[in-house]
Write an enzyme that holds these catalytic residues in place. Sequence first.
Site, PDB file in Angstrom:
ATOM      1  N   PRO A   9      39.155  53.601  -3.035  1.00  8.99           N
ATOM      2  CA  PRO A   9      40.292  53.708  -3.875  1.00  8.99           C
ATOM      3  C   PRO A   9      39.602  54.504  -5.385  1.00  8.99           C
ATOM      4  CG  PRO A   9      38.830  51.147  -3.463  1.00  8.99           C
ATOM      5  CD  PRO A   9      38.237  52.580  -2.731  1.00  8.99           C
ATOM      6  N   LYS A  36      31.424  49.810  -3.539  1.00 14.05           N
ATOM      7  CA  LYS A  36      30.778  48.769  -3.828  1.00 14.05           C
ATOM      8  C   LYS A  36      31.873  47.997  -4.503  1.00 14.05           C
ATOM      9  CE  LYS A  36      28.807  52.855  -7.009  1.00 14.05           C
ATOM     10  NZ  LYS A  36      28.460  53.819  -6.785  1.00 14.05           N
ATOM     11  N   GLY A  97      42.273  62.044   5.300  1.00 15.29           N
ATOM     12  CA  GLY A  97      42.014  63.373   4.610  1.00 15.29           C
ATOM     13  C   GLY A  97      41.021  63.914   3.828  1.00 15.29           C
ATOM     14  N   ALA A 123      44.688  65.430   8.568  1.00  8.95           N
ATOM     15  CA  ALA A 123      45.139  66.037   6.905  1.00  8.95           C
ATOM     16  C   ALA A 123      44.175  67.124   5.972  1.00  8.95           C
ATOM     17  CB  ALA A 123      46.331  66.078   6.663  1.00  8.95           C
ATOM     18  N   ASN A 125      44.759  69.419   4.383  1.00  3.21           N
ATOM     19  CA  ASN A 125      45.376  69.118   2.807  1.00  3.21           C
ATOM     20  C   ASN A 125      47.079  68.448   3.483  1.00  3.21           C
ATOM     21  OD1 ASN A 125      47.062  70.701   0.643  1.00  3.21           O
ATOM     22  ND2 ASN A 125      45.353  71.961   0.948  1.00  3.21           N
ATOM     23  N   HIS A 153      38.165  75.441  -5.921  1.00  2.19           N
ATOM     24  CA  HIS A 153      37.394  73.989  -6.126  1.00  2.19           C
ATOM     25  C   HIS A 153      36.829  73.052  -7.428  1.00  2.19           C
ATOM     26  CE1 HIS A 153      39.378  73.113  -2.621  1.00  2.19           C
ATOM     27  NE2 HIS A 153      40.075  72.839  -2.637  1.00  2.19           N
ATOM     28  N   HIS A 154      37.449  72.235  -7.543  1.00  2.00           N
ATOM     29  CA  HIS A 154      36.030  71.415  -8.753  1.00  2.00           C
ATOM     30  C   HIS A 154      34.959  71.377  -7.702  1.00  2.00           C
ATOM     31  CE1 HIS A 154      36.034  68.252  -6.191  1.00  2.00           C
ATOM     32  NE2 HIS A 154      37.709  68.402  -5.744  1.00  2.00           N
ATOM     33  N   LYS A 157      32.858  68.274  -5.510  1.00  2.00           N
ATOM     34  CA  LYS A 157      33.549  68.659  -4.017  1.00  2.00           C
ATOM     35  C   LYS A 157      32.102  68.760  -3.135  1.00  2.00           C
ATOM     36  CE  LYS A 157      36.520  71.083  -0.127  1.00  2.00           C
ATOM     37  NZ  LYS A 157      36.824  69.674  -0.193  1.00  2.00           N
ATOM     38  N   GLY A 163      37.719  71.673   4.172  1.00  6.24           N
ATOM     39  CA  GLY A 163      38.695  71.732   5.570  1.00  6.24           C
ATOM     40  C   GLY A 163      40.218  72.805   5.252  1.00  6.24           C
ATOM     41  N   THR A 164      40.899  73.242   4.079  1.00  3.89           N
ATOM     42  CA  THR A 164      42.198  73.870   4.024  1.00  3.89           C
ATOM     43  C   THR A 164      41.438  74.890   3.972  1.00  3.89           C
ATOM     44  OG1 THR A 164      42.547  72.290   2.282  1.00  3.89           O
ATOM     45  CG2 THR A 164      44.001  74.898   2.640  1.00  3.89           C
TER      46      THR A 164
HETATM   47  N1  LIG Z   1      42.962  66.236   2.757  1.00  2.00           N
HETATM   48  C1  LIG Z   1      43.682  66.136   1.318  1.00  2.00           C
HETATM   49  O1  LIG Z   1      44.842  66.421   0.758  1.00  2.00           O
HETATM   50  C2  LIG Z   1      42.385  66.532  -0.166  1.00  2.00           C
HETATM   51  C3  LIG Z   1      41.452  66.088   0.555  1.00  2.00           C
HETATM   52  N2  LIG Z   1      40.323  65.921  -0.226  1.00  2.00           N
HETATM   53  C4  LIG Z   1      39.414  65.201   0.761  1.00  2.00           C
HETATM   54  O2  LIG Z   1      39.477  63.417   1.324  1.00  2.00           O
HETATM   55  C5  LIG Z   1      38.513  63.549   0.174  1.00  2.00           C
HETATM   56  C6  LIG Z   1      37.775  62.791  -1.061  1.00  2.00           C
HETATM   57  O3  LIG Z   1      37.801  63.588  -2.042  1.00  2.00           O
HETATM   58  P1  LIG Z   1      38.115  63.192  -3.822  1.00  2.00           P
HETATM   59  O4  LIG Z   1      39.183  61.478  -4.178  1.00  2.00           O
HETATM   60  O5  LIG Z   1      38.209  63.983  -4.797  1.00  2.00           O
HETATM   61  O6  LIG Z   1      36.205  62.769  -3.664  1.00  2.00           O
HETATM   62  P2  LIG Z   1      35.558  61.282  -4.708  1.00  2.00           P
HETATM   63  O7  LIG Z   1      34.419  61.843  -4.910  1.00  2.00           O
HETATM   64  O8  LIG Z   1      36.374  61.801  -6.126  1.00  2.00           O
HETATM   65  O9  LIG Z   1      35.638  59.696  -4.226  1.00  2.00           O
HETATM   66  C7  LIG Z   1      35.468  59.763  -3.052  1.00  2.00           C
HETATM   67  C8  LIG Z   1      35.181  58.004  -3.036  1.00  2.00           C
HETATM   68  O10 LIG Z   1      34.778  57.390  -1.673  1.00  2.00           O
HETATM   69  C9  LIG Z   1      34.025  56.284  -2.516  1.00  2.00           C
HETATM   70  N3  LIG Z   1      33.422  55.833  -0.598  1.00  2.00           N
HETATM   71  C10 LIG Z   1      32.217  57.008  -0.730  1.00  2.00           C
HETATM   72  N4  LIG Z   1      31.540  56.272   0.697  1.00  2.00           N
HETATM   73  C11 LIG Z   1      32.410  54.745   0.789  1.00  2.00           C
HETATM   74  C12 LIG Z   1      32.461  53.801   2.093  1.00  2.00           C
HETATM   75  N5  LIG Z   1      31.351  54.323   2.529  1.00  2.00           N
HETATM   76  N6  LIG Z   1      33.614  53.274   1.331  1.00  2.00           N
HETATM   77  C13 LIG Z   1      34.125  53.112   0.853  1.00  2.00           C
HETATM   78  N7  LIG Z   1      34.297  53.804  -0.218  1.00  2.00           N
HETATM   79  C14 LIG Z   1      33.158  55.564  -0.277  1.00  2.00           C
HETATM   80  C15 LIG Z   1      33.368  56.701  -3.482  1.00  2.00           C
HETATM   81  O11 LIG Z   1      32.688  55.635  -4.117  1.00  2.00           O
HETATM   82  P3  LIG Z   1      30.600  55.994  -4.067  1.00  2.00           P
HETATM   83  O12 LIG Z   1      31.062  57.282  -4.741  1.00  2.00           O
HETATM   84  O13 LIG Z   1      30.913  55.142  -5.598  1.00  2.00           O
HETATM   85  O14 LIG Z   1      30.397  55.583  -2.914  1.00  2.00           O
HETATM   86  C16 LIG Z   1      34.775  57.625  -3.968  1.00  2.00           C
HETATM   87  O15 LIG Z   1      35.501  56.746  -4.444  1.00  2.00           O
HETATM   88  C17 LIG Z   1      37.491  64.333   0.112  1.00  2.00           C
HETATM   89  O16 LIG Z   1      36.665  64.674   1.918  1.00  2.00           O
HETATM   90  C18 LIG Z   1      38.326  65.309  -0.026  1.00  2.00           C
HETATM   91  O17 LIG Z   1      37.771  66.764   0.554  1.00  2.00           O
HETATM   92  C19 LIG Z   1      40.433  66.266  -1.137  1.00  2.00           C
HETATM   93  C20 LIG Z   1      42.014  66.227  -1.589  1.00  2.00           C
HETATM   94  C21 LIG Z   1      43.056  66.541  -1.387  1.00  2.00           C
HETATM   95  O1  LIG Z   2      38.181  67.889  -2.356  1.00  3.76           O
HETATM   96  C1  LIG Z   2      38.712  68.419  -2.386  1.00  3.76           C
HETATM   97  O2  LIG Z   2      39.663  68.408  -3.982  1.00  3.76           O
HETATM   98  C2  LIG Z   2      40.261  68.825  -1.263  1.00  3.76           C
HETATM   99  N1  LIG Z   2      39.836  68.571  -0.277  1.00  3.76           N
HETATM  100  C3  LIG Z   2      40.591  69.242   0.561  1.00  3.76           C
HETATM  101  C4  LIG Z   2      40.089  70.258   0.915  1.00  3.76           C
HETATM  102  O3  LIG Z   2      38.607  70.616   1.374  1.00  3.76           O
HETATM  103  O4  LIG Z   2      40.863  71.822   1.509  1.00  3.76           O
HETATM  104  C5  LIG Z   2      42.179  69.523   0.067  1.00  3.76           C
HETATM  105  C6  LIG Z   2      42.101  69.723  -1.193  1.00  3.76           C
HETATM  106  O5  LIG Z   2      42.278  71.954  -1.043  1.00  3.76           O
HETATM  107  C7  LIG Z   2      41.359  69.569  -1.977  1.00  3.76           C
END
Ligand SMILES: NC(=O)C1=CN([C@@H]2O[C@H](COP(=O)(O)OP(=O)(O)OC[C@H]3O[C@@H](n4cnc5c(N)ncnc54)[C@H](OP(=O)(O)O)[C@@H]3O)[C@@H](O)[C@H]2O)C=CC1
Ligand SMILES: O=C(O)C1=N[C@H](C(=O)O)C[C@H](O)C1
Length: 264
Positions: A9, A36, A97, A123, A125, A153-154, A157, A163-164
Amino acid sequence: MINIVVAGPRGKMGYEAVQLCERDQDLHLVAVVDSKHNGRTLNELEGFGNQEVPIYSDMEECFSDHKVDVLVDLTTPAFGKKHMEIALTHGVRPVVGTTGFTDKDIQELTRLAEEKELGAIIAPNFAIGAILMMKFSQLAARYLTDVEMIEQHHDQKLDAPSGTAIKTAQLIATERKEKQQGHKDEKEDLAGARGANFEGMRIHSVRLPGRVAHQEVLFGGEGQLFSIKHDSLNRRSFMPGVKLSIEHVLKLDTLVYGLENLID
Ligand SMILES: NC(=O)C1=CN([C@@H]2O[C@H](COP(=O)(O)OP(=O)(O)OC[C@H]3O[C@@H](n4cnc5c(N)ncnc54)[C@H](OP(=O)(O)O)[C@@H]3O)[C@@H](O)[C@H]2O)C=CC1
Ligand SMILES: O=C(O)C1=N[C@H](C(=O)O)C[C@H](O)C1
């Protein structure tokens, strides 16, 4: 009401998923799983307003304490698979995701979902525009076999290629006549210069601050260039796909990999 748990979250995507549950009257956020803050509630953390939702660091404990319909996992490649296994074992349908799954992971998780007769969605994306980009690229590959991809990407990552990009390459490969592109004698003077090689297609990954999620698929032909591009400018762009997946996963009894399988 669909009872939801969001894993991750505090992350960029997890935060948006929590806000989606707050806005959407069909979705009831019963708890969150966070690495945490175990035992606290979301409203005690900065940025979460008055959401009195319990935080668990142990997913199994969370599922023992609450009746949960759907887990939305937006964590890291290291945890996505484990979280799906825990969810399916507890009768909870995962919508994931998180990226970074291997073919073997997807096969094993499909077996588990079918054994439990539960729906599950991975998914790569959630953005509808990105799904269209993948589908149009798959169609284009029937006619144009020379293709390269640039995904941007940022810089936070973890996985590359995205993954897309992998999913797009897999879809293109179903239509494209396999071909080793470029000159047969080409060589890289600097390792990696030609990008990752997926069945002869090249994927180039850019990581820069200021980017969100962007991909361009380039097709080359004699005297012509055809390109298909998608940009996610913010993470709200993914939320309609998250909602769609939550609704669909309740009707499934197997694992679906990719939202292109859910839209006509
Ligand atoms: N399918 C889609 O459309 C999209 C997919 N993604 C994917 O989603 C994922 C998350 O992306 P994003 O939000 O940018 O990443 P972030 O790094 O911003 O967020 C990931 C979060 O997961 C937490 N986390 C890590 N391990 C655990 C655990 N064991 N239990 C609970 N929480 C945990 C982290 O907390 P902490 O760091 O404090 O451990 C952090 O808050 C990535 O794999 C990304 O590629 C992203 C965008 C779009
Ligand atoms: O990490 C991201 O930000 C994203 N991850 C997904 C991916 O790996 O394709 C989806 C989107 O591109 C954003």
